[in-house]
Write a protein that holds these residues in place. Structure first.
Motif, PDB file in Angstrom:
ATOM      1  N   MET A  99      25.382 -18.736 -55.241  1.00  0.00           N
ATOM      2  CA  MET A  99      25.015 -20.044 -54.683  1.00  0.00           C
ATOM      3  C   MET A  99      23.850 -20.660 -55.448  1.00  0.00           C
ATOM      4  N   HIS A 103      23.911 -24.061 -57.831  1.00  0.00           N
ATOM      5  CA  HIS A 103      22.914 -25.139 -57.681  1.00  0.00           C
ATOM      6  C   HIS A 103      22.265 -25.470 -59.015  1.00  0.00           C
ATOM      7  N   VAL A 149      20.938 -19.912 -48.106  1.00  0.00           N
ATOM      8  CA  VAL A 149      21.764 -21.084 -48.443  1.00  0.00           C
ATOM      9  C   VAL A 149      21.181 -22.335 -47.796  1.00  0.00           C
ATOM     10  N   ALA A 159      25.762 -27.819 -51.328  1.00  0.00           N
ATOM     11  CA  ALA A 159      26.264 -26.576 -50.741  1.00  0.00           C
ATOM     12  C   ALA A 159      26.673 -26.796 -49.300  1.00  0.00           C
TER      13      ALA A 159
END
Length: 217
Positions: A99, A103, A149, A159
């Motif tokens: 994740m 990003h 997250v 996300a």
């Protein structure tokens, strides 16, 4: 679109990859065992160059897997609800790599969380529901990942987090922990004020692909 799917040889990941294939999209898989990947994903016409050997905890392997994709579904996780495993540190590290890496590259990513592991089972969950300290090591690791997250979201990451309940259905590539848990559940008695929710893996895959298409196509 081309989507990186982590956990593609697992239950949720496999159905996500199959749905992407059915909708005419391409997918890439980060896999620990190329042999298993070819057996499980071969019928989906996955290309050899889209089987990236490595673990989610391997930052370099994750980086290679992220190159050139339009989106990510992070479904990989160390899971154990039927054994005494206590170390799930790989989940947070993997979430940071996948994740966080997405990003850094400006790639939209979906994190597959768990409604049953991190929320109070006695209260209907909502966007404002606080994360609770699970009684299990696995549940606590999922809450840590979820919190990370959310931090990425607050810092501007593209996300999304999805909270499936118990996932069941056909075509489990390896008799996953979620299926084992429901086999055990069906042998006993559930005690919960909120009842029990079950979601077909194929429906979850349809939702994930629709979310990706709405964001990237």
């Amino acid at each position: 679109m081309k989507v990186l799917v982590t956990g593609a040889t697992g239950f949720i990941g496999y159905h996500t990859a199959a749905r992407l294939h059915a909708e005419g999209h391409r997918f890439r898989a980060l896999v620990r065992s190329p042999e298993k990947a070819k057996r499980v994903l071969g019928p989906l016409d996955v290309q050899a160059e889209d089987l990236i050997q490595g673990d989610m905890t391997d930052r370099l392997a994750v980086g290679r897997a992220l190159e050139g994709v339009d989106a990510v579904v992070h479904a990989a996780a160390g899971v154990s609800v039927t054994t005494g495993q206590t170390d799930f540190s790989e989940n947070l590290q993997g979430t940071e790599n996948v994740m966080g890496g997405a990003h850094e590259r400006g790639v939209h990513a979906i994190f597959v969380s768990s409604v049953t592991a991190i929320f109070d089972p006695k209260r209907p969950p909502s966007e404002a529901s606080p994360l609770v300290r699970s009684r299990t090591h696995y549940g606590r690791s999922k809450a840590e990942c979820d919190a990370r997250v959310r931090e990425l979201q607050e810092s501007g990451a593209s996300a999304a987090i999805i909270y499936p309940p118990g996932v069941v259905g056909p075509d489990d590539p390896g008799f996953s922990e979620s299926v084992k848990a429901y086999r055990s559940f069906l042998r006993g008695t559930l005690r919960s004020e909120g009842g029990n929710q079950m979601l077909d893996a194929r429906d979850l895959a349809r939702l994930l692909v629709a979310m990706l298409e709405a964001r990237t196509c």
